[in-house]
Design an enzyme around this catalytic site. Structure first.
Site, PDB file in Angstrom:
ATOM      1  N   ARG A 157       1.060  -0.796   0.052  1.00 58.72           N
ATOM      2  CA  ARG A 157      -0.337  -0.047  -0.282  1.00 58.72           C
ATOM      3  C   ARG A 157       0.345   1.026  -0.114  1.00 58.72           C
ATOM      4  O   ARG A 157       0.695   2.392  -0.255  1.00 58.72           O
ATOM      5  CB  ARG A 157      -0.914   0.112   1.376  1.00 58.72           C
ATOM      6  N   PHE A 207      -6.636  -1.561  -6.668  1.00 65.69           N
ATOM      7  CA  PHE A 207      -5.878  -3.183  -6.057  1.00 65.69           C
ATOM      8  C   PHE A 207      -4.448  -2.902  -4.503  1.00 65.69           C
ATOM      9  O   PHE A 207      -4.758  -1.512  -4.392  1.00 65.69           O
ATOM     10  CB  PHE A 207      -4.835  -3.852  -7.057  1.00 65.69           C
ATOM     11  N   GLU A 208      -4.338  -3.893  -3.821  1.00 64.96           N
ATOM     12  CA  GLU A 208      -3.719  -3.259  -2.571  1.00 64.96           C
ATOM     13  C   GLU A 208      -4.980  -3.016  -1.919  1.00 64.96           C
ATOM     14  O   GLU A 208      -4.780  -2.607  -0.782  1.00 64.96           O
ATOM     15  CB  GLU A 208      -2.899  -2.746  -3.012  1.00 64.96           C
ATOM     16  N   GLY A 209      -5.832  -3.903  -1.924  1.00 62.32           N
ATOM     17  CA  GLY A 209      -7.122  -2.686  -0.798  1.00 62.32           C
ATOM     18  C   GLY A 209      -8.283  -1.750  -1.383  1.00 62.32           C
ATOM     19  O   GLY A 209      -7.102  -0.872  -1.950  1.00 62.32           O
TER      20      GLY A 209
END
Length: 601
Positions: free
Chosen positions: A281, A419-421
Site C-alpha cells: 500500500r 488493487f492492494e485493497g
C-alpha cells in the site's frame, strides 16, 4: 453527560512524552507541531541519494526508450528489462544479503520505486511492485531456511519472477471467504490444491507463486512453483490499462505441492496474506505520487506548446488553477509517503538483523503503521486520479489520442484505487485502526482528548510567523478529529467498526490530518530556499483540508450528536482563520512557471 465528562471519570491526565512516539504508527494523531519531526526526502542519506541517481539513470537510459514497446505487451522485452533491474539490485533491496539481496531500509526501497516510475512504463512498475512486494516478502518474512535459500536468490536476481495469488471469483475484498482447498495426500508428501485465483499480476510469467487455500477450514499459505504438477495458467485478461503487464487466472487442479512448501504454519495464511499488503500500500502510494508529478510536467509542457486565441493556453487562468492544484496534491502525497517509510525505518533503527525473530519485529513495525500505509495508498492514488484527469483536460482533444502519453496514463491510473485493497477498504482500515489504537491506549489518544478539553488550540513554540495561522488550524483540526473519534467511541464502542456511514467521513478526517500535520512539519524542517517554495503550497493544503475536516465533522455530528456541533463552534472562537485561496493558487502557478516543472522534490 457529554463525551468529555465521561472520559474525565475514567482517565487521569498526565504529561505525554512525545519523544517516545517517534517511529510509532498513528503518532500524527496526537504529536503537536513543534513536538515531533517527520522524515522527508530532504533527509535522504548519501547512500539513498546514490540509489536515487542509479535508478534515475536506468529509468532515463534503459526504460524510457523502450517504454512504449513494453506497454504493447512484449514479454521478452519486459523480462530482459526485469533481469537488468535484478542485476542492478533493484529487485533485492528488501531481501537479506545472505539470500542474494541488499537488505536495505524501507526508504531506499521506496526511492527506487519512486524514481524508476520516471521511465514512463506503468506496466513495468506494476510487474516490479508485485514481484518485490507481495510475491517475495511472504517468503522473506515467513519462509524457513530451506524456502529462503531455494527461492530468494533467484527472485532477487531477476532469474525468476514471482506472483501473489489471493483473489478468487467469490473472494475479492473479503479474501478469507476463498473456496480454494488443500488436503494432505495419502502418502503424506504433498498438499493437493484445488481451486482458482483470478486477476493475478505476473500470472503467466512467474516461476513462483505465493497462494492460499483452506486446510480443514484453516486458511494457509503455500509456495507453488513450476515443478508442481497441476498448476496451469489461463489466457491474458483484456484490460483497460497497464496493458504491458501480465494478468491471468491461475488454475490449481489436484496441484501437488510438496509439504515443505507450506508457508508458515497451518492456519497462518490470513496473517501472511494481509501483513504483506501493508508494504504494497505505501509503495503504491509512492509510485502514484511519482505519476502525479509526471502529470504536472506533461500538462505544463503541453500548455506551453499549445496556442489558442493567439496565445499559449498556459496563460489562461483556469488552466493555471488546475496546475496549481495538481502541484499541491502531488506534494501532499510525496510528503506522506516518505514520512511513513521513514517512521518505519526509525522504529527498526538499532534492531539486530541477525535476531531469530527479526522479521517478526519488521512485520509488527509495518503493521503498527497501518493507518499511514492506507493513507499513502488513498492519497497517492486519488492525487494521481485528480492530476491525470486534469492533465487530460488541459490537453483537450489531444488527451484522448493514443499518440500522447497522457491518454495511456488516464487508463493506467484507474487500477490504483482498486488493487492492494480498494480505497474503500483502506478507509475502513484507517478509521478502524485508529479506533483500535484508542481503545487499547496503544498511543494516548483519549488522554490527549482530556488534556485538550478546555483548549483545542494549545500554544506551540513555533517562531515562524508566516505559518502561525496554519499551525493553529492544524492543532484545531487535531483536536476536532480526536474528539470526533472519542465521541463516536463513547456512543458506539467497538460496534463503531460496523458504522460505515460514519467511518468513511471519520477516515477522511484522519487522512486529512495526517497530510496537514506531515506537510507542516516538513515545511518547518526545510531550509530557507525550500521554505519559500513550499509556503504557498502548505498554506493552500491546510486551507483545503480545513474545509474538508470541518465538513466531515459536521456530517458526523449532524447524524450522531447535534450538541457536539455547539462544542465545535465554541472551540473555534480563538481560531480567527482567514485565507485567500485564489491568491495562493496564483503564487503556486507563478513558481511552477518559473521552474518549468514540478519543483518541490
Amino acid at each position: 453527560m457529554s463525551g468529555s465528562d465521561t472520559i474525565k471519570k475514567i482517565n487521569t491526565t498526565f504529561e505525554i512524552d512525545y519523544k517516545k512516539l517517534k517511529g510509532r504508527g498513528g503518532a500524527f494523531l496526537i504529536v503537536p507541531i513543534g513536538k515531533g519531526e517527520v522524515f522527508t526526502r530532504e533527509n535522504f542519506s548519501e547512500d539513498q541519494k546514490m540509489f536515487e541517481s542509479a535508478a534515475l539513470e536506468f529509468a532515463q537510459k534503459t526504460i524510457y526508450p523502450i517504454s512504449q514497446d513494453i506497454e504493447k505487451y512484449n514479454k521478452d522485452l519486459t523480462m530482459d528489462t526485469f533481469r537488468q533491474m535484478g542485476e542492478l539490485g533493484f529487485l533485492g533491496i528488501d531481501t537479506p544479503e545472505e539470500y542474494g539481496g541488499l537488505g536495505l531500509d524501507k526508504t531506499t526501497a521506496c526511492i527506487v520505486c519512486d524514481i524508476l516510475s520516471y521511465g514512463g512504463s506503468v506496466s513495468l512498475m506494476v510487474t516490479m511492485a508485485a514481484h518485490t512486494g507481495i510475491a517475495t516478502l511472504p517468503i522473506t518474512w515467513y519462509g524457513n531456511e530451506f524456502q529462503k535459500s531455494k527461492y530468494l536468490p533467484k527472485l532477487s536476481s531477476g532469474e525468476w519472477m514471482g506472483c501473489y495469488a489471493l483473489t478468487e471469483p467469490s473472494a475479492g475484498s473479503d479474501a478469507l471467504s476463498g473456496q480454494m482447498k488443500a488436503h494432505l495426500s495419502d502418502d503424506g508428501k504433498h498438499y493437493i490444491l484445488n481451486g482458482q485465483k483470478i486477476y493475478i499480476t505476473n500470472g503467466s510469467w512467474s516461476e513462483v507463486c505465493v497462494t492460499f487455500a483452506n486446510v480443514d477450514g484453516k486458511y494457509t499459505g503455500f509456495i507453488v512453483d513450476k515443478d508442481c504438477e497441476g498448476w496451469s495458467v489461463g489466457e491474458e485478461e483484456k484490460k483497460m490499462g497497464i496493458k504491458g503487464s501480465s494478468t491471468t487466472t491461475l488454475y490449481f487442479e489436484n496441484c501437488k505441492v510438496p509439504i515443505e512448501n507450506m508457508l508458515g504454519k497451518v492456519g497462518q495464511g490470513a496473517a501472511i496474506a494481509f501483513n504483506v499488503l501493508y508494504t504494497g500500500r505505501y509503495k503504491l502510494g509512492v509510485s502514484a505520487a511519482a505519476g502525479a508529478k509526471i502529470c504536472v510536467n506533461k500538462a505544463y509542457e503541453f500548455a506551453n506548446e499549445r496556442e489558442q486565441f493567439s496565445r499559449k493556453i498556459v496563460e489562461f487562468s483556469m488552466l493555471q488553477k488546475k496546475m496549481s492544484e495538481m502541484v499541491v496534491k502531488s506534494w501532499e502525497a510525496d510528503s506522506l509517503n516518505y514520512m511513513t517509510c521513514g517512521s518505519i525505518d526509525e522504529s527498526l533503527k538499532g534492531v539486530d538483523k541477525k535476531l531469530d525473530n527479526y522479521f517478526e519485529i519488521v512485520q509488527k513495525a509495518i503493521e503498527d503503521h497501518a493507518i499511514e500505509a492506507s493513507a499513502c495508498k488513498v492519497v497517492g492514488s486519488e492525487a494521481l486520479a485528480f492530476c491525470v484527469d486534469e492533465a487530460v483536460q488541459i490537453h483537450g482533444g489531444a488527451g484522448f489520442i493514443e499518440e500522447y502519453p497522457i491518454c495511456a496514463m488516464y487508463r493506467d491510473e484507474r487500477i490504483n484505487r482498486i488493487f492492494e485493497g480498494t480505497n474503500e477498504i483502506n478507509r475502513l482500515l484507517a478509521s478502524g485502526t485508529s479506533l483500535k489504537k484508542a481503545l487499547l491506549e496503544d498511543i494516548p489518544i483519549r488522554s490527549t482528548v482530556v488534556s485538550r478539553d478546555k483548549n483545542w488550540i494549545p500554544a506551540t513554540d513555533i517562531s515562524d510567523d508566516s505559518i502561525s495561522q496554519e499551525v493553529n488550524v492544524v492543532e484545531f483540526c487535531r483536536s476536532l478529529t480526536i474528539n470526533t473519534l472519542n465521541n463516536l467511541i463513547n456512543k458506539y464502542g467497538q460496534d463503531l467498526k460496523n458504522e460505515q456511514w460514519l467511518l468513511e467521513p471519520l477516515s477522511d478526517m484522519i487522512i486529512s490530518l495526517s497530510i496537514i500535520d506531515t506537510c507542516t512539519k516538513r515545511y518547518l524542517q526545510g531550509d530557507d530556499k525550500k521554505k519559500m517554495d513550499m509556503l504557498p503550497v502548505l498554506k493552500l493544503s491546510v486551507a483545503n483540508h480545513y474545509i474538508s475536516i470541518m465538513s466531515n465533522a459536521d456530517d458526523i455530528a449532524s447524524n450522531t450528536d447535534k450538541e457536539y456541533k455547539k462544542t465545535i463552534v465554541s472551540n473555534m472562537k480563538d481560531l480567527n482563520y482567514e485565507v485567500d485561496r485564489i491568491s495562493l493558487k496564483k503564487e503556486i502557478f507563478k513558481d511552477l512557471n518559473k521552474y518549468k516543472k514540478y519543483y518541490l522534490d
